[in-house]
Design an enzyme around this catalytic site. Structure first.
Site, short mmCIF file in Angstrom:
data_model
loop_
_atom_site.label_atom_id
_atom_site.label_comp_id
_atom_site.label_asym_id
_atom_site.label_seq_id
_atom_site.Cartn_x
_atom_site.Cartn_y
_atom_site.Cartn_z
CG ASP A 93 3.01 1.63 -5.76
OD1 ASP A 93 1.84 0.94 -5.71
OD2 ASP A 93 3.28 2.44 -5.04
CE LYS A 157 5.81 4.99 -4.34
NZ LYS A 157 6.03 3.67 -4.35
CE LYS A 186 3.08 4.47 -1.71
NZ LYS A 186 3.27 3.08 -2.37
#
EC number: 4.1.2.4
Length: 228
Positions: A93, A157, A186
């Site tokens: 991430d 995300k 996400k």
């Protein structure tokens, strides 16, 4: 239809606070094993430790890169990504360079995403680009989603959880309207109960990052009359 097992697999069980001790990290790993969470989200320094804790469980170890600000060079991000992969992580991430986006340097942001996602895909590692929507205008979110459609990270995300606000349903809906099913979404940041979790899923999120994982599972069990 959602089940306890399916909910757990959607969750990235998160412990990213800077003062987390080895005991706390171990506890989070044990919680992943107990509840069957899909991934533990940790800072890159803990990758090797967590990989050992979770070996042979199938639970992924996810490293946060250039976290939480994203304000490191591309070369630094690539080194941290490679180092995390070499240490055993399964997912990355990374935080985009928000400053360059604000400068209007779209080419840099695209180059950064292409390089990091490319490295991940070459090593069969799941990649997630953190947009940190709380600092972005609507048109900037749209622009980033279009870049993601081109580069194809596995997920985009919403947030780090360390910004001025976390995931918003309207942002997830906007992201989904652009990337469709081409890129996963996400949602993370401020997701602390079952209702918020379900709102994010209904809006189009396919992965949830939260520190309230166990609370969400227990609320779902209670709502369904499941004794545990």
């Amino acid at each position: 239809m959602l089940t306890v097992k399916k909910i757990a697999k959607i969750i990235d069980h998160t412990i990213l606070k800077p003062n987390a001790t080895s005991l706390e990290i171990t506890k989070a790993c044990n919680e992943c094993k107990k509840y069957g969470f899909g991934m533990i989200a940790i800072n890159s320094a803990q990758v090797k430790f967590c990989k050992e804790q979770l070996k042979e469980t199938g639970i992924h170890v996810g490293a946060a890169i250039s976290f939480p600000l994203g304000q490191t060079t591309l070369e630094t991000k690539l080194f941290e990504t490679k180092n995390s992969i070499d240490n055993g992580c399964d997912e990355i991430d990374y935080v985009i360079n928000i400053g360059e986006l604000k400068n209007g340097n779209i080419k840099y942001v695209e180059k950064e995403m292409e390089a990091i996602v490319g490295l991940c895909h070459d090593r069969n590692i799941i990649s997630k680009a953190i947009l940190e929507n709380c600092y972005l205008e609507r048109n900037e979110i749209i622009e980033l989603c279009k870049i993601a459609l081109k580069i194809k990270p596995d997920f985009i995300k919403t947030s780090t959880g360390f910004g001025i606000s976390g995931a918003k349903v309207e942002d997830v809906k906007l992201m989904k309207s652009i990337v469709k099913d081409e890129v996963g979404i996400k949602a993370a940041g401020g997701i602390r109960d079952l209702n918020t979790f379900l709102e994010m899923i209904d809006a189009g999120a396919t992965r949830i990052g939260t520190t309230s994982s166990i609370k969400i599972i227990k609320e779902y069990q209670s709502s369904k009359g499941i004794q545990k």
